[in-house]
Design a protein around this motif. Structure first.
Motif, mmCIF file in Angstrom:
data_model
loop_
_atom_site.group_PDB
_atom_site.id
_atom_site.type_symbol
_atom_site.label_atom_id
_atom_site.label_comp_id
_atom_site.label_asym_id
_atom_site.label_seq_id
_atom_site.Cartn_x
_atom_site.Cartn_y
_atom_site.Cartn_z
ATOM 1 N N VAL A 1 0.848 -1.185 0.000
ATOM 2 C CA VAL A 1 0.000 0.000 0.000
ATOM 3 C C VAL A 1 0.889 1.243 0.000
ATOM 4 O O VAL A 1 1.975 1.242 0.587
ATOM 5 C CB VAL A 1 -0.905 -0.007 1.246
ATOM 6 N N GLU B 1 -3.330 4.066 5.486
ATOM 7 C CA GLU B 1 -2.576 3.035 4.777
ATOM 8 C C GLU B 1 -2.351 1.812 5.668
ATOM 9 O O GLU B 1 -2.434 0.663 5.202
ATOM 10 C CB GLU B 1 -1.244 3.611 4.303
ATOM 11 N N SER C 1 -5.476 -0.230 5.785
ATOM 12 C CA SER C 1 -5.598 -1.001 4.540
ATOM 13 C C SER C 1 -4.662 -2.207 4.551
ATOM 14 O O SER C 1 -5.030 -3.295 4.085
ATOM 15 C CB SER C 1 -5.288 -0.115 3.334
ATOM 16 N N SER D 1 -5.754 -6.111 4.324
ATOM 17 C CA SER D 1 -5.167 -6.962 3.283
ATOM 18 C C SER D 1 -4.483 -8.187 3.886
ATOM 19 O O SER D 1 -4.611 -9.302 3.365
ATOM 20 C CB SER D 1 -4.161 -6.144 2.463
#
Length: 311
Positions: free
Chosen positions: A40, A214, A217, A221
């Motif tokens: 990311v 970030e 995220s 993930s």
């Protein structure tokens, strides 16, 4: 016709090259797409990788057209805090350089000081040369490279490893790329003390810390790859966790997030064993709840009665 199809005779040299077609044929786009999926953010880093790919594609085009060309030096320095993706980018860089014909094999050999420097006289040179032999045709990634140099210890053998590395970096730069990595301030001091390295490192790439969004995220993930997910409330609590954890010592970006998720999964497993009545379904086995995260001592620092003993 791509450059790979051009014959060596002067009569067959092309008068022009379609760089867009060469980009597609080289597989560079696949490497960059994979990097985007794996990491990311890191826009400045990814931009430098694309620029490096463009440079090598132009050099290939010049060579194919019979123009004067010289293989650029691609030894690099990656600076940044832990957990910012330096090793992952080095892996992808090795793949990219191989696809573009800059290195023969495209493998990555990752080492630290202990892999290069011996403990007694006559031990360092064989160790360093063996590592370099393994790395030839690929990329040698030296993490925390500044530990090679210890001027305060007159019996240290790191300088011998440095001298061997410098010689190989100069004489074999068309068959080996060396990437030095570590904290920015320590790498600056290392280069000041070892000007031979600074003169051979053409590309200095700084890896910025991730911001809160970030990191969230990245957490989502990581969980997805493991077959887990946050429930709605857990996502908000994880965001709060990240904001708090970043302000605490020893935060290591994605590494700290991975550790936090490992502990959340541990709490989830214990919660299921203690509270589930009857069979557990796939939804229960795959869901991280707010409770699995909020039990962290990050939310209760200073509370001696809090059950959590790790962050």
């Amino acid at each position: 016709m791509t450059m790979a199809e051009v014959q060596s005779s002067p009569e067959s040299l092309p008068t022009s090259v379609d760089l867009a077609e060469e980009y597609r044929a080289s597989g560079v786009a696949e490497v960059l797409d994979e990097l985007n999926r794996e990491l990311v953010g890191l826009k400045p880093v990814k931009r430098r990788i694309r620029e490096t790919a463009a440079l090598l594609l132009v050099e290939r085009a010049r060579r194919a057209m019979g123009l004067t060309h010289e293989a650029p030096s691609l030894h690099m320095s990656f600076t940044g805090n832990p957990g910012t993706g330096k090793t992952t980018v080095a892996l992808r860089m090795a793949d990219l350089l191989h696809r573009l014909g800059y290195i023969r094999k495209g493998h990555l050999v990752s080492v630290t000081r202990d892999d290069l420097v011996g403990q007694y006289i006559g031990h360092t040179a064989p160790k360093t040369k063996e590592i370099l032999k393994k790395a030839m045709g690929g990329v040698l990634f030296i993490d925390e490279a500044y530990y090679l140099y210890r001027p305060d210890n007159e019996r240290d053998y790191g300088q011998e490893a440095i001298e061997i590395l410098l010689q190989v970096m100069e004489n074999n730069r068309d068959d080996l790329v060396v990437i030095l990595a570590g904290y920015a301030d320590r790498m600056d001091r290392f280069f000041e003390s070892n000007p031979g390295f600074r003169s051979r490192i053409a590309h200095h790439i700084d890896f910025p810390d991730y911001d809160d969004g970030e990191l969230l995220s990245i957490a989502e993930s990581m969980l997805s790859r493991q077959g887990y997910r946050f429930d709605v409330n857990a996502t908000a609590v994880m965001g709060d966790y990240i904001a708090r954890r970043r302000r605490q010592p020893h935060f290591a970006n994605a590494r700290s997030i991975r550790n936090a998720l490992d502990r959340a999964r541990l709490r989830q497993a214990n919660r299921l064993f203690e509270e589930t009545v009857g069979p557990a379904d796939a939804e229960q086995l795959s869901t991280i709840t707010a409770r699995d995260i909020s039990a962290s001592r990050v939310f209760s620092m200073g509370d001696p009665n809090h059950p959590e003993t790790t962050s």
